[in-house]
Design an enzyme around this catalytic site. Structure first.
Site, PDB file in Angstrom:
ATOM      1  CE  LYS A  55      61.991  42.182 -23.156  1.00  0.00           C
ATOM      2  NZ  LYS A  55      62.960  43.067 -23.826  1.00  0.00           N
TER       3      LYS A  55
ATOM      4  NE  ARG B 281      60.378  49.174 -20.814  1.00  0.00           N
ATOM      5  CZ  ARG B 281      59.543  48.262 -21.310  1.00  0.00           C
ATOM      6  NH1 ARG B 281      59.875  46.981 -21.303  1.00  0.00           N
ATOM      7  NH2 ARG B 281      58.369  48.617 -21.829  1.00  0.00           N
TER       8      ARG B 281
END
Length: 275
Positions: A221, A255
């Site tokens: 991210k 995740r």
């Protein structure tokens, strides 16, 4: 802590890894990468072979400023993939990344095991009752607004305190609806600035007060690649560092895009913890 997935109890006392399968053309890292059925099957097989306990399938990109996709289009994208994966891997535990109750319902009827909702039921008032009727685990994420406007909603009186109020309210609503297995996701990158993401990671263990399993998704991210001034494709090493810190703060599920490396994090963390 355990999750009941299709009658199989998943023990979260050892952290588990959830592999990401984006079947969207515009996801921030792997958008459009997996278009053909054989490519998808090969990717999922690779994640399962590396040790993924769950595969999270998403057909609606939730990256900042993502384009809106209709329910019909989301179903058109996701249902054939769910059916294909379960035909090829009958034992696979599929998590469905959706905020729409009808998508959740049709995918679970097709054999999916978990619903992963970025809105915690706030974008579809039928979601909680639908998940309760389906009797599947429900992952609820912290987000304000929608993927289209969430990055304009980063004002908090106190980030962690506000998040705890949010989860308290959503957990109560989900429990009242009849959902038994609940997982919380703090939503790194959703309605949070770069600094707020790191504040959240630093204080992540405070969310353990909810006494619910904690899912962390920081994989590749912007909090990583913007800080390091690299691209998402170059953010694997940074992801591994933050996954390790998340495990230290109490994460039960990671995740990730890169299952092999995340499994190695868990193994090393568990070895250290056992000693």
């Amino acid at each position: 802590m355990t999750l009941n997935c299709k009658g199989k109890l998943i023990d979260l006392s050892t952290p588990k890894v959830m592999g990401i399968l984006n079947i969207t053309p515009d996801s921030f890292y792997d958008g459009g990468q997996f278009k053909k059925e054989n490519e998808i099957l090969r990717h999922v097989e690779n994640m399962l072979n590396h040790g993924a306990s769950f595969i999270d399938v998403g057909a609606y990109s939730s990256r900042p400023n993502a384009k809106h996709v209709s329910q019909d289009e989301e179903l058109k994208r996701i249902l054939p993939i769910v059916q294909c994966l379960l035909k090829e891997f009958p034992e696979v535990l599929l998590s469905i990344d959706t905020f729409r109750s009808e998508v959740a319902k049709q995918c679970v009827v097709a054999g999916a095991a978990i619903i992963n909702d970025i809105s915690a039921g706030k974008l579809d008032d039928q979601m909680l009752t639908t998940v309760a009727s389906l009797q599947v685990p429900y992952i609820m994420m912290h987000m304000k607004g929608t993927p289209q406007n969430m990055q304009e909603q980063t004002q908090y009186d106190d980030l962690i305190k506000d998040m705890l109020f949010y989860f308290s309210e959503r957990l109560n609503a989900a429990t009242a609806a009849g959902i038994i297995d609940l997982v919380i996701d703090p939503g790194f990158g959703f309605s949070k600035t770069l600094n707020q993401n790191f504040e959240l990671l630093n204080k992540l263990d405070l969310l353990n007060i909810t006494e619910r399993p904690l899912l962390v998704g920081v994989s590749r991210k912007s909090m990583i690649y913007k800080t390091l001034k690299v691209s998402a494709k170059e953010a694997l090493n940074g992801t591994t560092v933050l996954n390790t810190l998340a495990l230290q703060k109490g994460a039960s599920i990671l995740r990730v895009h890169d299952v092999k490396e995340a499994i190695e994090c868990v193994k090393l963390f568990e070895t250290l913890h056992d000693d």
